[in-house]
Motif scaffolding. Sequence first.
Motif, PDB file in Angstrom:
ATOM      1  N   SER A  25      48.110  18.193  48.615  1.00  8.69           N
ATOM      2  CA  SER A  25      49.156  18.590  47.780  1.00  8.69           C
ATOM      3  C   SER A  25      50.227  17.319  47.742  1.00  8.69           C
ATOM      4  O   SER A  25      50.718  16.645  46.441  1.00  8.69           O
ATOM      5  CB  SER A  25      50.003  19.860  47.923  1.00  8.69           C
ATOM      6  OG  SER A  25      51.075  20.332  47.115  1.00  8.69           O
ATOM      7  N   SER A  26      50.473  17.037  48.867  1.00  6.49           N
ATOM      8  CA  SER A  26      51.713  15.863  48.728  1.00  6.49           C
ATOM      9  C   SER A  26      50.957  14.518  48.301  1.00  6.49           C
ATOM     10  O   SER A  26      51.819  13.756  47.428  1.00  6.49           O
ATOM     11  CB  SER A  26      52.058  15.572  50.539  1.00  6.49           C
ATOM     12  OG  SER A  26      52.766  16.550  50.735  1.00  6.49           O
ATOM     13  N   PHE A  53      46.166  25.066  44.880  1.00  2.00           N
ATOM     14  CA  PHE A  53      46.854  24.666  46.190  1.00  2.00           C
ATOM     15  C   PHE A  53      47.412  25.894  46.799  1.00  2.00           C
ATOM     16  O   PHE A  53      47.534  26.186  47.989  1.00  2.00           O
ATOM     17  CB  PHE A  53      47.509  23.539  46.289  1.00  2.00           C
ATOM     18  CG  PHE A  53      47.026  22.141  45.870  1.00  2.00           C
ATOM     19  CD1 PHE A  53      46.283  21.601  46.833  1.00  2.00           C
ATOM     20  CD2 PHE A  53      47.356  21.454  44.762  1.00  2.00           C
ATOM     21  CE1 PHE A  53      45.479  20.538  46.745  1.00  2.00           C
ATOM     22  CE2 PHE A  53      46.608  20.204  44.468  1.00  2.00           C
ATOM     23  CZ  PHE A  53      45.844  19.724  45.560  1.00  2.00           C
ATOM     24  N   SER A  54      48.229  26.476  46.048  1.00  2.00           N
ATOM     25  CA  SER A  54      49.061  27.860  46.509  1.00  2.00           C
ATOM     26  C   SER A  54      48.033  28.912  46.775  1.00  2.00           C
ATOM     27  O   SER A  54      48.334  29.556  47.949  1.00  2.00           O
ATOM     28  CB  SER A  54      49.958  28.216  45.466  1.00  2.00           C
ATOM     29  OG  SER A  54      49.320  28.690  44.279  1.00  2.00           O
ATOM     30  N   LYS A  77      44.528  24.259  60.447  1.00  2.00           N
ATOM     31  CA  LYS A  77      43.963  22.885  59.999  1.00  2.00           C
ATOM     32  C   LYS A  77      43.698  22.887  58.531  1.00  2.00           C
ATOM     33  O   LYS A  77      44.096  22.210  57.804  1.00  2.00           O
ATOM     34  CB  LYS A  77      42.823  22.511  60.786  1.00  2.00           C
ATOM     35  CG  LYS A  77      42.541  21.255  60.929  1.00  2.00           C
ATOM     36  CD  LYS A  77      41.381  20.865  61.937  1.00  2.00           C
ATOM     37  CE  LYS A  77      41.684  20.547  63.036  1.00  2.00           C
ATOM     38  NZ  LYS A  77      41.626  19.372  64.082  1.00  2.00           N
ATOM     39  N   MET A  78      43.143  23.991  57.992  1.00  2.00           N
ATOM     40  CA  MET A  78      43.110  24.065  56.545  1.00  2.00           C
ATOM     41  C   MET A  78      44.413  24.064  55.830  1.00  2.00           C
ATOM     42  O   MET A  78      44.620  23.532  54.908  1.00  2.00           O
ATOM     43  CB  MET A  78      42.271  25.396  56.185  1.00  2.00           C
ATOM     44  CG  MET A  78      41.996  25.615  54.910  1.00  2.00           C
ATOM     45  SD  MET A  78      41.074  27.301  54.548  1.00  2.00           S
ATOM     46  CE  MET A  78      41.723  27.680  52.848  1.00  2.00           C
ATOM     47  N   PHE A  79      45.268  24.911  56.451  1.00  2.00           N
ATOM     48  CA  PHE A  79      46.699  24.957  55.803  1.00  2.00           C
ATOM     49  C   PHE A  79      47.407  23.530  55.706  1.00  2.00           C
ATOM     50  O   PHE A  79      47.974  22.848  54.777  1.00  2.00           O
ATOM     51  CB  PHE A  79      47.772  25.859  56.694  1.00  2.00           C
ATOM     52  CG  PHE A  79      49.049  25.965  56.042  1.00  2.00           C
ATOM     53  CD1 PHE A  79      49.189  27.138  55.120  1.00  2.00           C
ATOM     54  CD2 PHE A  79      50.067  25.354  56.367  1.00  2.00           C
ATOM     55  CE1 PHE A  79      50.460  27.276  54.694  1.00  2.00           C
ATOM     56  CE2 PHE A  79      51.126  25.578  55.570  1.00  2.00           C
ATOM     57  CZ  PHE A  79      51.448  26.538  54.922  1.00  2.00           C
ATOM     58  N   ASP A  80      47.186  22.771  56.880  1.00  2.00           N
ATOM     59  CA  ASP A  80      47.856  21.485  56.933  1.00  2.00           C
ATOM     60  C   ASP A  80      46.976  20.493  55.979  1.00  2.00           C
ATOM     61  O   ASP A  80      47.640  19.548  55.311  1.00  2.00           O
ATOM     62  CB  ASP A  80      47.531  20.943  58.390  1.00  2.00           C
ATOM     63  CG  ASP A  80      48.313  19.521  58.509  1.00  2.00           C
ATOM     64  OD1 ASP A  80      49.480  19.458  58.051  1.00  2.00           O
ATOM     65  OD2 ASP A  80      47.708  18.663  59.305  1.00  2.00           O
ATOM     66  N   GLN A  81      45.758  20.710  55.697  1.00  2.00           N
ATOM     67  CA  GLN A  81      44.936  19.927  54.902  1.00  2.00           C
ATOM     68  C   GLN A  81      45.399  20.001  53.581  1.00  2.00           C
ATOM     69  O   GLN A  81      45.465  19.047  52.845  1.00  2.00           O
ATOM     70  CB  GLN A  81      43.463  19.873  55.044  1.00  2.00           C
ATOM     71  CG  GLN A  81      42.736  19.213  56.353  1.00  2.00           C
ATOM     72  CD  GLN A  81      42.741  17.883  56.225  1.00  2.00           C
ATOM     73  OE1 GLN A  81      42.772  17.166  55.347  1.00  2.00           O
ATOM     74  NE2 GLN A  81      42.538  17.497  57.556  1.00  2.00           N
ATOM     75  N   THR A  82      45.538  21.318  53.162  1.00  2.00           N
ATOM     76  CA  THR A  82      46.012  21.533  51.605  1.00  2.00           C
ATOM     77  C   THR A  82      47.293  21.154  51.541  1.00  2.00           C
ATOM     78  O   THR A  82      47.458  20.486  50.548  1.00  2.00           O
ATOM     79  CB  THR A  82      46.019  23.297  51.709  1.00  2.00           C
ATOM     80  OG1 THR A  82      44.598  23.497  51.837  1.00  2.00           O
ATOM     81  CG2 THR A  82      46.314  23.497  50.274  1.00  2.00           C
TER      82      THR A  82
END
Length: 128
Positions: A119-120, A4-5, A110-115
Motif C-alpha cells: 500500500s505504501s 488493501f483494507s 507477515k501478511m499484514f506487514d506485506q500488505t
Amino acid sequence: MTEFSAALQISSSGLRAQAKRLRHISENIANADTPGYRRKTVPFELDSGESLGSVRLGKVHLDRSDLRQVFDPSHPLANAKGFFEASNVNLMVEIADAREAHRSYEANLKMFDQTRQMSSSLMELLRK
C-alpha cells in the motif's frame, strides 16, 4: 484501495483469533495439575460480518475425554479406593498447539506487514 483494507482486515482477524487461541492454550497449561480440570478447545469459524475470509473463534468447548485417574490415598479429593480425577490436559499436545498458533500468528503478521508495504509503495507510485 479496498483490496488493501480487505487484506488488512483478514490478516488482523487471524491475528486476533490466534491470540485468543494462545490465551486458551496457556490456561490449559496453567491448569494441567488442577484436579478435575477439563481441557478447553476452541474452533475457528468464518466471520460473515466482515470481509470474505475473516475468521474468529467459536464457542469454547470442554474436552469430554476421560479425566486421568491418579492413585494417591493421601490426597484430599481421593475416593475410598485412593483415586482422584486429575486433569485431562496433555502438555505435549498443548505445546504443539501453542507452536502452531504462534507460527500462524507470525504468518498473519507477515501478511499484514506485506500488505502495508504494498500500500505504501502504491501511494509512492501514485505521487510521481
